[in-house]
Design a protein around this motif. Structure first.
Motif, PDB file in Angstrom:
ATOM      1  N   LYS A 161       0.825  -1.207   0.000  1.00 49.70           N
ATOM      2  CA  LYS A 161       0.000   0.000   0.000  1.00 49.70           C
ATOM      3  C   LYS A 161       0.866   1.267   0.000  1.00 49.70           C
ATOM      4  CE  LYS A 161      -3.853  -2.224   2.413  1.00 49.70           C
ATOM      5  NZ  LYS A 161      -4.676  -2.240   3.644  1.00 49.70           N
ATOM      6  N   VAL A 162       1.925   1.263   0.798  1.00 47.42           N
ATOM      7  CA  VAL A 162       2.806   2.432   0.857  1.00 47.42           C
ATOM      8  C   VAL A 162       3.473   2.663  -0.496  1.00 47.42           C
ATOM      9  CG1 VAL A 162       4.893   3.385   1.907  1.00 47.42           C
ATOM     10  CG2 VAL A 162       3.196   2.238   3.341  1.00 47.42           C
ATOM     11  N   TRP A 163       3.968   1.591  -1.111  1.00 44.64           N
ATOM     12  CA  TRP A 163       4.622   1.740  -2.422  1.00 44.64           C
ATOM     13  C   TRP A 163       3.633   2.190  -3.495  1.00 44.64           C
ATOM     14  CZ3 TRP A 163       7.635  -3.442  -1.722  1.00 44.64           C
ATOM     15  CH2 TRP A 163       8.792  -3.195  -0.970  1.00 44.64           C
ATOM     16  N   ALA A 164       2.397   1.713  -3.408  1.00 44.98           N
ATOM     17  CA  ALA A 164       1.388   2.172  -4.372  1.00 44.98           C
ATOM     18  C   ALA A 164       1.205   3.685  -4.268  1.00 44.98           C
ATOM     19  CB  ALA A 164       0.062   1.448  -4.140  1.00 44.98           C
ATOM     20  N   LEU A 165       1.216   4.203  -3.046  1.00 44.33           N
ATOM     21  CA  LEU A 165       1.100   5.643  -2.834  1.00 44.33           C
ATOM     22  C   LEU A 165       2.335   6.386  -3.341  1.00 44.33           C
ATOM     23  CD1 LEU A 165      -0.395   5.724   0.783  1.00 44.33           C
ATOM     24  CD2 LEU A 165      -1.561   6.432  -1.318  1.00 44.33           C
ATOM     25  N   GLU A 166       3.488   5.855  -3.044  1.00 47.14           N
ATOM     26  CA  GLU A 166       4.735   6.544  -3.383  1.00 47.14           C
ATOM     27  C   GLU A 166       5.070   6.498  -4.869  1.00 47.14           C
ATOM     28  OE1 GLU A 166       7.182   6.027   0.833  1.00 47.14           O
ATOM     29  OE2 GLU A 166       7.753   4.812  -0.900  1.00 47.14           O
ATOM     30  N   ASN A 171       3.536   6.216 -12.516  1.00 48.23           N
ATOM     31  CA  ASN A 171       2.809   5.190 -13.257  1.00 48.23           C
ATOM     32  C   ASN A 171       3.371   3.792 -12.994  1.00 48.23           C
ATOM     33  OD1 ASN A 171       0.673   4.359 -14.934  1.00 48.23           O
ATOM     34  ND2 ASN A 171       2.004   4.313 -16.733  1.00 48.23           N
ATOM     35  N   ILE A 172       3.803   3.590 -11.763  1.00 44.94           N
ATOM     36  CA  ILE A 172       4.248   2.265 -11.327  1.00 44.94           C
ATOM     37  C   ILE A 172       3.201   1.717 -10.365  1.00 44.94           C
ATOM     38  CG2 ILE A 172       6.029   0.962 -10.106  1.00 44.94           C
ATOM     39  CD1 ILE A 172       7.984   3.245 -10.893  1.00 44.94           C
ATOM     40  N   ARG A 173       2.609   0.596 -10.720  1.00 43.81           N
ATOM     41  CA  ARG A 173       1.565  -0.019  -9.913  1.00 43.81           C
ATOM     42  C   ARG A 173       2.173  -1.102  -9.019  1.00 43.81           C
ATOM     43  NH1 ARG A 173      -1.650  -3.009 -12.337  1.00 43.81           N
ATOM     44  NH2 ARG A 173      -0.505  -3.306 -14.304  1.00 43.81           N
ATOM     45  N   VAL A 174       1.636  -1.237  -7.797  1.00 41.15           N
ATOM     46  CA  VAL A 174       2.124  -2.239  -6.851  1.00 41.15           C
ATOM     47  C   VAL A 174       0.929  -2.940  -6.219  1.00 41.15           C
ATOM     48  CG1 VAL A 174       3.670  -2.697  -4.917  1.00 41.15           C
ATOM     49  CG2 VAL A 174       4.032  -0.651  -6.333  1.00 41.15           C
ATOM     50  N   ASN A 175       0.897  -4.259  -6.299  1.00 44.64           N
ATOM     51  CA  ASN A 175      -0.210  -5.036  -5.750  1.00 44.64           C
ATOM     52  C   ASN A 175       0.302  -6.293  -5.050  1.00 44.64           C
ATOM     53  OD1 ASN A 175      -2.756  -3.652  -6.880  1.00 44.64           O
ATOM     54  ND2 ASN A 175      -1.492  -3.897  -8.707  1.00 44.64           N
ATOM     55  N   SER A 176      -0.501  -6.803  -4.137  1.00 45.45           N
ATOM     56  CA  SER A 176      -0.222  -8.076  -3.473  1.00 45.45           C
ATOM     57  C   SER A 176      -1.233  -9.127  -3.909  1.00 45.45           C
ATOM     58  CB  SER A 176      -0.319  -7.947  -1.948  1.00 45.45           C
ATOM     59  OG  SER A 176       0.809  -7.350  -1.381  1.00 45.45           O
ATOM     60  N   VAL A 177      -0.767 -10.358  -4.041  1.00 45.15           N
ATOM     61  CA  VAL A 177      -1.683 -11.494  -4.164  1.00 45.15           C
ATOM     62  C   VAL A 177      -1.470 -12.383  -2.941  1.00 45.15           C
ATOM     63  CG1 VAL A 177      -1.841 -11.429  -6.668  1.00 45.15           C
ATOM     64  CG2 VAL A 177      -0.067 -12.812  -5.604  1.00 45.15           C
ATOM     65  N   ASN A 178      -2.571 -12.898  -2.399  1.00 49.67           N
ATOM     66  CA  ASN A 178      -2.543 -13.586  -1.113  1.00 49.67           C
ATOM     67  C   ASN A 178      -3.183 -14.962  -1.232  1.00 49.67           C
ATOM     68  OD1 ASN A 178      -2.473 -10.607  -0.770  1.00 49.67           O
ATOM     69  ND2 ASN A 178      -2.331 -11.096   1.408  1.00 49.67           N
ATOM     70  N   PRO A 179      -2.416 -15.967  -1.664  1.00 48.29           N
ATOM     71  CA  PRO A 179      -2.986 -17.304  -1.833  1.00 48.29           C
ATOM     72  C   PRO A 179      -3.236 -18.017  -0.507  1.00 48.29           C
ATOM     73  CG  PRO A 179      -0.947 -17.011  -3.116  1.00 48.29           C
ATOM     74  CD  PRO A 179      -1.028 -15.894  -2.124  1.00 48.29           C
TER      75      PRO A 179
END
Length: 244
Positions: A161-166, A171-179
C-alpha cells in the motif's frame, strides 16, 4: 489470461520451483523476457534447460549487498514479481531469534532491497511498470503456528500500500496477491494427511486449495496493462476463505 508481454523484461524471485517456476513458465509463453532469480543453482539449471530464453541469477536474498549488486547487474527491469519467501511454521514458545531473523531477512528486507533497485530504474526510464508481491492469507487472518510468517506477510501487504502511494505518480503499480494453501510439490506433501487437510479445506467455500497456475494467472493479470487501474490491492486467492 494475458497472452503477450511484448518482450518486456520481468524479474521473478524464487523462480526455481513451485509458484515462481509456474510464473516463469506462463511469462515465457506470453513472450516476456524473464530474469529468474533463485538461491539454488540446480533449480536454475533445470529451468534454463526447460526454457533456454530465461536469464538466470543465483543469489542468496538474505545477503543485502550481494542482492543489491545482482539486481543492479540484471539491467533494466520492466516488471517485478517478489515471489521468494521463507516459511518455518513454529508455535509460540518454540520461536527463537534465528527463526525471526530468517523470516524478516528474506520476506521483508530482501523485498525492500530489490524493489528499491528496480523502482529506481523504472522511475529513471519514465515508462512506468508493475510490481506484484506474493503475500499470503496468513497475513490477513490468524492461522495456528503461523505467527512469524504471518507477521511478515501482513507487513508485506502494508508495504504494498505504501509503495502504491509513493510510486503511483510515476505510473508504477504495486499489488499483493494472497494465496491460501497452494499445491506445489511441497504443498502436496505437506497437506497429504486427511486429518490435517480436511478440516482446513472445509473452511474454503469452494472446497479446494490453489494450484500454482491459479496464482500465476492472477500475477500475470496484475503485471499486464489489462489491470492498469489497479494498484494498492491486497487480493486473496483463497476459494473464499477470508470471506467468512
Amino acid at each position: 489470461m494475458c497472452d503477450n508481454f511484448n518482450g518486456k523484461r520481468v524479474l521473478v524471485t524464487g523462480a526455481g520451483r513451485g509458484i515462481g517456476r509456474e510464473i516463469v513458465k506462463q511469462l515465457v509463453a506470453a513472450n516476456a523476457r524473464v530474469v529468474a532469480l533463485s538461491k539454488t543453482q540446480s533449480n536454475l539449471d533445470s529451468l534454463k534447460a526447460e526454457y533456454p530464453s530465461v536469464e538466470t541469477i543465483c543469489c542468496d536474498l538474505s545477503k543485502w549487498d550481494e542482492t543489491t549488486g545482482a539486481v543492479e547487474k540484471a539491467g533494466a527491469i520492466d516488471l517485478l514479481v517478489n515471489n521468494a519467501a521463507f516459511a518455518a511454521l513454529t508455535p509460540l514458545g518454540a520461536i527463537d531469534e534465528a527463526i525471526i531473523d530468517r523470516h524478516f531477512a528474506v520476506n521483508i528486507k530482501s523485498v525492500i532491497n530489490i524493489t528499491q533497485v528496480v523502482a529506481q530504474g523504472m522511475k529513471a526510464r519514465g515508462k512506468g511498470g508493475s510490481i506484484v508481491n506474493l503475500s499470503s492469507v496468513a497475513g490477513m487472518i490468524g492461522i495456528k503456528d503461523h505467527l512469524v510468517y504471518g507477521a511478515t506477510k501482513a507487513a508485506l501487504d502494508n508495504m504494498t500500500k505504501v509503495w502504491a502511494l509513493e510510486l503511483g505518480q510515476h505510473n508504477i503499480r504495486v499489488n499483493s496477491v494472497n494465496p491460501t494453501v497452494t499445491l506445489t510439490e511441497m504443498g502436496e506433501v505437506g497437506w497429504s494427511d486427511p486429518a490435517v487437510r480436511d478440516p482446513w479445506l472445509a473452511q474454503h467455500p469452494l472446497r479446494r486449495f490453489c494450484q500454482p497456475h491459479d496464482v500465476a494467472h492472477t500475477v500475470l493479470y496484475l503485471l499486464s496493462d489489462k489491470s492498469d487501474m489497479i494498484t494498492g490491492a491486497i487480493l486473496p486467492i483463497d476459494g473464499g476463505l477470508t470471506c467468512v
